[in-house]
Design a protein around this motif. Structure first.
Motif, mmCIF file in Angstrom:
data_model
loop_
_atom_site.group_PDB
_atom_site.id
_atom_site.type_symbol
_atom_site.label_atom_id
_atom_site.label_comp_id
_atom_site.label_asym_id
_atom_site.label_seq_id
_atom_site.Cartn_x
_atom_site.Cartn_y
_atom_site.Cartn_z
ATOM 1 N N PHE A 9 0.729 -1.198 -0.072
ATOM 2 C CA PHE A 9 0.053 -0.061 -0.001
ATOM 3 C C PHE A 9 0.880 1.246 -0.155
ATOM 4 N N PHE B 276 0.611 4.007 1.832
ATOM 5 C CA PHE B 276 0.968 4.349 3.339
ATOM 6 C C PHE B 276 1.694 3.024 4.266
ATOM 7 N N ASN C 47 1.095 0.823 5.735
ATOM 8 C CA ASN C 47 0.173 0.051 6.245
ATOM 9 C C ASN C 47 0.824 -1.341 7.243
ATOM 10 N N LEU C 48 1.797 -0.967 8.020
ATOM 11 C CA LEU C 48 2.183 -2.002 8.874
ATOM 12 C C LEU C 48 1.829 -1.880 10.203
ATOM 13 N N VAL C 49 1.660 -2.875 10.993
ATOM 14 C CA VAL C 49 1.090 -2.913 12.244
ATOM 15 C C VAL C 49 2.067 -2.362 13.258
ATOM 16 N N PRO C 50 1.893 -1.141 13.713
ATOM 17 C CA PRO C 50 2.725 -0.448 14.614
ATOM 18 C C PRO C 50 3.116 -1.230 15.661
ATOM 19 N N ARG D 101 6.495 -8.534 3.175
ATOM 20 C CA ARG D 101 5.226 -9.081 3.677
ATOM 21 C C ARG D 101 4.236 -9.738 2.575
ATOM 22 N N ARG E 271 -7.098 1.389 9.862
ATOM 23 C CA ARG E 271 -6.050 0.840 9.067
ATOM 24 C C ARG E 271 -5.603 -0.522 9.276
ATOM 25 N N VAL E 272 -5.108 -0.597 10.576
ATOM 26 C CA VAL E 272 -4.632 -1.907 10.946
ATOM 27 C C VAL E 272 -5.514 -3.132 10.542
ATOM 28 N N THR F 245 -6.087 -3.522 6.959
ATOM 29 C CA THR F 245 -4.818 -4.296 6.204
ATOM 30 C C THR F 245 -4.765 -5.698 6.529
ATOM 31 N N MET G 114 -8.828 0.660 4.728
ATOM 32 C CA MET G 114 -7.345 0.846 4.402
ATOM 33 C C MET G 114 -7.232 2.529 4.012
ATOM 34 N N ARG G 115 -8.247 3.154 3.563
ATOM 35 C CA ARG G 115 -8.083 4.565 3.264
ATOM 36 C C ARG G 115 -7.580 5.248 4.532
#
Lengths: 263, 842
Positions: free
Chosen positions: A98, A100, A102-105, A163, B286-287, B290, B384-385
């Protein structure tokens, strides 16, 4: 193209339409898109803002359903799949990257990369070797225990690529993968995608508005107002000594083509 | 990470501050529930111990029905001993005495028990710490160590014992350890010989009653049923294990009321969890999107949220248990002070612990179900947006809210057994209605609050107006807390007013004269009346007596204990009166003089005639001449204490062993000076008769203070609910600031000062608080009505609802404080944001 695509085609669509209805008005994001992505190819979908590129990607990835038309993944019509089957298809046969990241922080780099496998219920000992290989491939072995907040944007995107590859998917879909990166870092990510495509025979589809990014692809599809306007096949050009022509030349070729297409 | 579901715990650890804030809701809710349950159990254990110390090893208590100082000939004792199955029968003579020494500020009331020591030791353990046991007939006694220390007396010396016959010197022969018999009457006891006790009271060969121990294996209830008539109607038998059952039942009901309020606090805490988890889902859109894109199923996403909630719930519950123990200590101290009973260390039973743990964890789990479902249903594309739009459409939950509100009000006002279900339904309904009501109210009230931050205040109000669910449910949380304050206030105001009116009418006399101490069992000698008449400035006066009575169900024969007030109708109505619900004073006076009639509480007496009593109703009472039917000649309102019937002195003597008066009501003569009369009574009568004098104002004040102490327990529970509400509001504001980082950056970039930004957060907080206040007024009104109804039904009180207008400013001030305090941290955070990083915030 008639009926189901042949085995060398990983992704295919026919007369794909996506319409969004909000209140009394409706917007047709895709207006009858038909195309194929052959196995092992790197395809870039380009177009101006609002052309339907991201919508097309979402439909290709089974994240959304078309208003009409068909999408096939390795010969399987996505419309025939229920929600659970689609979910499994995304898990095992499609990889996503993606804009941005979109990793899980809260997860480490290693855990982020392994996430699709963890979702699938795999035990660590089953995938430890695979993770090791992928970390090496993307050059992040020494960062494995760090959190996303502790690495740069380019590194985060490489984690996202890792990933996406960890399940050895049929296709890797990337939505503006360099949109949030500077040019140099973006080039590094695209180079990585290219290398992955060549080394592993990975089919890659990226969506981008950037001609430079599109120059890394084998084929560029131009989407305007929800329709395919033109296609460009970029030949693998080499110098006299056999080295590949640089990205700048390829980007110039794409730009010239865009101009000619009136985009 | 081995399993996907453990992502939940990682997310908790990642946001420690938020997790602590959320956990606070459950910690406090579980703490209050556990604290109340432990306090209830401790109180019951304490009362059980009190009773057991009182009865010793006796199985049956035998005594004359009626007045507390009634006696029977001592010849009854060998007759009782001869009954089948009786192993031990001991007669004793008891009366209420008191001590006043320099070491104590107020007189200490004691139970003086005269009995044969050898016999008494067969039923109770007497352990001497030092000195000797009393000798038969000698003017000496043994007292517990604790009492001795309290009075500042020493063994071997003389103690000034206040008796109805005046102050008499008794030698302290020995000191008991504070165990066994030394704990009788919570240690406020003096043991002497039977002969000595009678001599102190100029009594003949009589006993106050007998204690019987039965052979092992005998069923006590069956024995009483079989042998109940054997000793004639002058003696009634009571199962020692069910002594003071009425008081125990009263405590059970009180405990249930506290548990109900604790349940509401837990509801508020659960709501906080729901709110925070909902916000967390939004924050992690978002998480979750995803993860759906990567192939996580809806169920897997739901499990992540649920596991997070379960981990939070488990840890919070553990914390709640620890805090609950501390709360229990405080509650037990309040209850102990209220009822003047010593309560032991905390009683923590396995069932209490298990209940609190299960409720805590289950509550968190249930609170997480809706947020979990929402997370699972997130569309991957929308998620995801990342700019998950706050819900601006109104869900249909308000329809259920309307129905639940109507049902709650209907059920609550109907009363009866289902009555208590009304309040939770009403609360739920009101909560579900808040999204519907927030927008119009915020729009109107926002015009007031936006002045706090001119220029940017409108932005805060507009956000509230547009955004439905998060703000609405935070508003609901505060509204519930404010409504709870209002309902407790309504309950207090109503009961206080009714009590004051009842005291004014029923204790309308200027002076209340009674033996020193505050228990109703002490008596005044027969000569007191003549001496009182001789006091200059005393006008009319009337004697009051109290008695224990037993109501009997005419159909089943089932008995229920109660109390009676015995008055002299020829003089009573000249001095005081009744708040009569039915009947007239003249009719009441004539009926009581005639005999065969009683006056009764209009709401009935719990355990008997729960539907209420009316003029013409029949009540069956156990008397010295068997079960007799009495006609109700008038009904009156009761409030506070344990409801009692009223009987005339003729019937009192004939049927209830009425003896010496327990107190007198007196009016001053015209032009008499209160203080002068009081001083004269103190000078001439106090020492001789061990009598104390209270004025009507002092009696009212005393009752008010006791009443206030009762409500302290509710206020303690409310305080906890208020903290939970505060946590909820602070949480919402923090979330709001987080979601608007970029917007705040823009505002700062275009010239808003830090102070304006802080005040903008305050506007949001104040608007929410003000809307909650406005909504809490009608909700609190209805809840207080239901609370008054519920308490009246449970305790058989008769009270007319009084609108707690005085509590409106209290709730208003609370709202202001809450709004300001909750806004401090989020406001500071917002004000300190650096413009550039805020603008770049993703």
């Amino acid at each position: 193209m008639r009926g189901m695509p042949d085995n060398d085609v990983v992704l295919a669509t026919r007369d794909l339409v996506k319409e969004y209805v909000t209140g009394r008005s409706s917007v047709r994001a895709l207006d009858g898109v038909t195309f194929e992505v052959p196995r092992g190819r790197f395809v870039a979908v380009m177009g101006p803002s609002g052309s339907g590129k991201s919508t097309l990607l979402h439909l290709l990835g089974g994240l959304d359903a078309p208003t009409s038309g068909q999408v096939w993944l390795e010969g399987q019509a996505l419309a025939d799949l229920g929600d659970r089957q689609l979910t499994l298809a995304r898990r095992n046969r499609i990889g996503f990257v993606f804009q941005f990241f979109n990793l899980v922080p809260v997860l480490t780099i290693e855990e982020n990369i392994a996430l699709p496998l963890i979702i699938g219920g795999a035990r660590p000992k089953e995938y430890v070797d695979r993770i090791e290989r992928i970390l090496k491939l993307v050059g992040l072995t020494e960062w494995r225990t760090h959190l996303p907040s502790e690495i740069s944007g380019g590194q985060q995107q490489r984690v996202a690529v890792a990933r996406a590859l960890v399940t050895e998917p049929a296709v890797l879909l990337a939505d503006e993968p360099t949109g949030n990166l500077d040019q140099k870092t973006g080039n590094e990510v695209l180079t990585l995608l290219r290398e992955v495509q060549r080394a592993l025979g990975q089919t890659v589809v990226i969506v981008t508005h950037d001609a430079h990014a599109a120059g890394f692809a084998d084929e560029v599809v131009l989407l305007v107002d929800g329709k395919i306007k033109d296609r460009l096949t970029i030949d693998e050009q080499t110098h006299a000594d056999g080295s590949a022509v640089g990205g700048e030349r390829r980007a110039q070729a794409v730009l010239a083509w865009l101009q000619a297409a009136g985009a | 990470m081995r399993r996907l579901s453990s992502l939940g715990s990682k997310q908790l650890a990642h946001r420690k501050g938020r997790s602590v804030l959320t956990a606070g809701g459950i910690i406090l809710g579980v703490a209050v529930l556990f604290g109340v349950l432990v306090s209830n159990a401790t109180t019951q254990t304490g009362v059980d111990r009190l009773i057991s110390d009182f009865v010793g090893d006796a199985d049956v208590l035998a005594g004359p029905p009626g007045a507390f100082d009634a006696t029977v000939p001592e010849s009854i004792v060998p007759r009782l001993a001869a009954l089948p199955g009786v192993r031990v029968a001991i007669g004793d003579y008891r009366f209420a005495g008191s001590f006043k020494t320099p070491a104590v500020a107020d007189p200490v009331q004691v139970e003086v028990i005269g009995s044969d020591l050898a016999a008494a030791r067969r039923l109770q353990t007497f352990t001497l710490a030092r000195g000797d046991f009393y000798r038969d007939g000698a003017t000496e006694a043994i007292v517990p160590q604790r009492l001795l220390d309290r009075l500042g007396l020493k063994a071997g010396t003389m103690m000034p014992l206040g008796t109805p016959r005046g102050i008499q010197q008794v030698r302290i022969a020995g000191v008991l350890e504070d165990t066994g018999a030394g704990r009788t009457n919570q240690g406020d006891v003096v043991f002497t010989s039977l002969a000595t006790a009678r001599a102190l009271m100029d009594a003949g060969p009589v006993v106050s009653g007998a204690r019987l121990a039965l052979d092992d294996g005998i069923d006590v209830e069956k024995w009483i049923e079989t042998n109940g008539e054997s000793a004639g109607s002058e003696i009634r038998f009571e199962n020692a294990s069910t002594v003071a059952q009425g008081f125990r039942d009263f405590l059970d009901i009180l405990g249930a009321v506290f548990t109900f309020f604790a349940g509401i606090v837990l509801f508020v805490g659960a709501f906080l969890i729901y709110l925070t988890l909902s916000m967390a889902v939004i924050e992690r859109v978002r998480v979750y999107g995803t993860m759906r894109a990567l192939g996580a199923t809806r169920g897997q996403i739901r499990r992540v949220v649920i596991v997070e909630a379960l981990v939070l719930g488990t840890v919070s519950t553990a914390g709640g248990l620890v805090l609950g123990l501390a709360l229990a200590k405080g509650l037990v101290a309040l209850v102990s002070n209220l009822f003047r009973i010593d309560l032991p260390g905390l009683t923590v039973t396995r069932s209490t612990l298990v209940t609190a743990v299960i409720v805590g964890i289950l509550t968190t789990l249930v609170s997480s179900l809706v947020p979990a479902r929402r997370a699972g249903h997130l569309s991957p594309v929308v998620a995801m947006r990342g700019n998950y739009a706050a819900e601006t459409h109104l869900s249909r939950a308000w329809i259920f809210g309307l129905l639940a509100t109507a049902a709650g009000v209907g059920i609550g006002l109907t009363g009866g057994g289902a009555g208590p279900a009304g309040s939770p339904l009403l609360l739920l309904g009101a909560v579900l209605l808040t999204p519907l009501l927030l927008r119009p109210l915020a729009r109107v009230l926002g015009r007031l609050t936006n002045r706090i931050a001119r220029g940017v205040g409108d932005v805060a109000v507009l956000h509230l107006v547009k955004e439905r669910s998060r703000s609405a449910y935070t508003l609901a949380l505060i509204m519930v807390v404010m409504a709870m304050i209002f309902s407790i206030g309504g309950l207090y105001t109503t009961m206080d007013r009714a009590m004051q009116e009842a005291i004014d009418r029923q204790f309308g006399a200027d002076l209340f004269l009674h033996p020193t101490g505050d228990r109703p069992t002490g008596t005044l000698a027969p000569s007191f009346e003549k001496d009182l008449d001789g006091i200059k400035g005393i006008g009319d006066f009337t004697p009051i007596r109290f008695a224990q009575v037993q109501f009997v169900d005419p159909d089943t024969g089932k008995p229920a204990d109660g109390f009676a007030r015995i008055l002299d109708p020829r003089t009573y109505f000249d001095v005081a009166g009744f708040s009569l619900a039915e009947g007239t004073e003249r009719g009441a006076r004539e009926a009581l003089e005639r005999g065969g009639s009683i006056l009764a509480p209009s709401s009935g007496v719990y355990g008997v005639q729960e539907g209420g009593l009316h003029v013409g109703s029949s009540v069956h009472l156990q008397t010295t001449q068997g079960v007799k039917e009495f006609r109700v000649a008038g009904t009156y309102l009761t409030i506070g204490g344990i409801p009692a019937i009223t009987v005339g002195i003729a019937d009192g003597r004939r049927y209830f062993n009425a003896g010496d008066p327990n107190s007198y009501l007196a009016n001053l003569a015209p032009e008499a000076n209160l203080e002068a009369v009081r001083a004269q009574i103190d000078r001439t009568l106090a020492a001789r008769y061990n009598v104390a004098v209270d004025t009507a104002a002092e009696t009212k004040q005393d009752a008010k203070e006791q009443f206030g102490r009762f409500f302290n327990i509710f206020y303690a529970i409310l305080g906890v609910a208020a903290i939970v509400g505060l946590l909820g509001l602070a949480n919402t504001l923090a979330m709001s600031v987080l979601q608007r980082y970029r917007e705040i950056g823009v505002l700062r970039a275009i010239g808003a000062t830090r102070s304006q930004i802080w005040r903008m957060v305050l506007v949001e907080s104040a608007t929410l608080g003000l809307v909650a206040f406005v909504l809490s007024l009608p909700l609190g009104l209805v809840m207080s009505l239901l609370a008054v109804r519920g308490v009246a039904d449970a305790f058989s009180f008769d009270i007319a609802y009084v609108y707690p207008s005085g509590w409106i400013p209290v709730v208003g001030v609370f709202g202001v404080i809450m709004a300001v305090v909750a806004a401090v941290a989020p406001g500071r955070r917002a004000a300190r944001l650096e413009v550039v990083s805020a603008l770049q915030f993703e």
